[in-house]
Enzyme design. Structure first.
Site, PDB file in Angstrom:
ATOM      1  N   SER A 185    -113.605 -14.551 -57.068  1.00 17.74           N
ATOM      2  CA  SER A 185    -113.282 -16.007 -55.735  1.00 17.74           C
ATOM      3  C   SER A 185    -113.795 -17.022 -55.533  1.00 17.74           C
ATOM      4  O   SER A 185    -115.396 -17.596 -55.887  1.00 17.74           O
ATOM      5  CB  SER A 185    -113.350 -15.162 -54.379  1.00 17.74           C
ATOM      6  OG  SER A 185    -112.448 -15.339 -52.983  1.00 17.74           O
ATOM      7  N   TYR A 198    -117.877 -10.655 -48.245  1.00 13.87           N
ATOM      8  CA  TYR A 198    -116.993 -10.453 -49.510  1.00 13.87           C
ATOM      9  C   TYR A 198    -117.606 -11.802 -49.973  1.00 13.87           C
ATOM     10  O   TYR A 198    -117.328 -11.559 -51.399  1.00 13.87           O
ATOM     11  CB  TYR A 198    -115.661 -11.192 -48.733  1.00 13.87           C
ATOM     12  CG  TYR A 198    -114.731 -11.543 -50.119  1.00 13.87           C
ATOM     13  CD1 TYR A 198    -114.050  -9.892 -50.358  1.00 13.87           C
ATOM     14  CD2 TYR A 198    -113.888 -12.268 -50.048  1.00 13.87           C
ATOM     15  CE1 TYR A 198    -113.209  -9.979 -51.241  1.00 13.87           C
ATOM     16  CE2 TYR A 198    -113.272 -12.567 -51.270  1.00 13.87           C
ATOM     17  CZ  TYR A 198    -112.339 -11.844 -51.784  1.00 13.87           C
ATOM     18  OH  TYR A 198    -111.558 -12.050 -52.461  1.00 13.87           O
TER      19      TYR A 198
END
Length: 310
Positions: A185, A198
């Site tokens: 990501s 995350y």
């Protein structure tokens, strides 16, 4: 002394110019591949007969499953919900005529890999897409306010990449060919406050992928990490697509144009441009309380208005 300083600054200036020239060439390459699709169909087929996709029940994983089948590969779908996998398998077989195999597995658990290994026996696997992942908080939140599913996130976002790569890389090494796509990501490119777990888990995927590529590129194996930003998927509560937020289908189709271009990229031109802009922000500003306030207010309001958040 003055001559030495002058030469020093000239060298520094030339190095800066060289760095920006390389960045311009990188963007030129992405612009070219964005508009001219040059990936030959035979490249993916040459890696092997089968593609394995984790997290194939939704979003990016589902899109890769369909797109790789269109490129002539048989597909192994791995995800938690059997009913979704069965529907997707039927759709792929009808649309492409390719063979599809289903493996039901919950990647938040650590005891699934022997079962997966048994079900992959005998398959010539050319492509692995490590896509499965979980986002504990779409809305920005302080670490202690996030759900306590820390171990599940580690298993899903980190352990899955390591274990699946370990299972399949051995076969690829013996055949000296293969492609591994690890979906990270943009928030893994540097630490993001209010998305700490995350961001950290996706940073691991980036570092792990780049190190493996250095180890195995001379053995005929391509290991590439993708670092997209906003993609409209169930994990992101179906964010409304726009210039930056891509649909899973559009992202996957574009990302496959870049599989031969290097060890890391964002997967689409819009996100490459966004990443370049974000890297211009000084770290002191990015980690300031003002930026965190921006995330907690304006950005949270944007997500609430553009995503299916109840």
């Amino acid at each position: 002394m003055g001559d030495v300083l002058e030469k020093f600054f000239v060298v520094v200036g030339l190095l800066v110019c060289l760095v920006y020239l390389l960045k311009c060439l990188r963007f030129t390459k992405y612009i070219f591949l964005h508009f001219w699709k040059v990936l030959p169909r035979s490249f993916l087929q040459s890696t092997g007969q089968w593609a394995v996709i984790t997290g194939a029940g939704d979003g990016i994983g589902k899109a890769y499953s369909f797109e790789l089948a269109k490129h002539g590969l048989n597909i192994v779908l791995i995800s938690r919900t059997l009913e979704k996998l069965q529907v997707i398998a039927m759709e792929i077989e009808r649309a492409t005529g390719r063979r599809v195999k289903i493996i039901q597995a919950d990647f938040t658990q650590s005891n699934i890999y022997e079962y997966i290994k048994e079900n992959l026996k005998g398959l010539e696997i050319g492509v692995l897409v490590n896509n499965v992942g979980m986002l504990p908080n779409l809305l920005p939140s302080y670490f202690l306010n996030v759900s306590e599913e820390v171990q599940s996130l580690i298993h899903c976002n980190i352990t899955s990449v390591v274990k699946m790569t370990q299972l399949i890389l051995k076969q690829m090494e013996s055949r000296r060919r293969g492609l591994i796509l690890n979906i990270s990501s943009g928030v893994g490119l540097f630490p993001w406050p209010l998305y700490s777990m995350y961001s950290a888990s996706k940073a691991f995927v980036c570092v792990f992928s780049k190190a493996l590529q250095a180890e195995y590129k001379e053995k005929g194996i391509s290991i590439q990490v993708l670092t997209p930003y906003a993609i409209s998927t169930p994990m992101t509560k179906h964010l409304n697509p726009n210039l930056i937020t891509k649909t899973a289908d559009d992202f996957v189709k574009e990302s496959l144009n870049y599989v031969t271009t290097g060890e890391a990229h964002c997967g689409c031109l819009a996100h490459e441009i966004l990443a370049g802009f974000l890297h211009l922000i000084p770290s002191w500003a990015f980690y300031s309380s003002a930026f965190q306030k921006f995330l907690l207010t304006w950005y949270s309001d944007y997500l609430k208005q553009n995503a299916n958040i109840k």
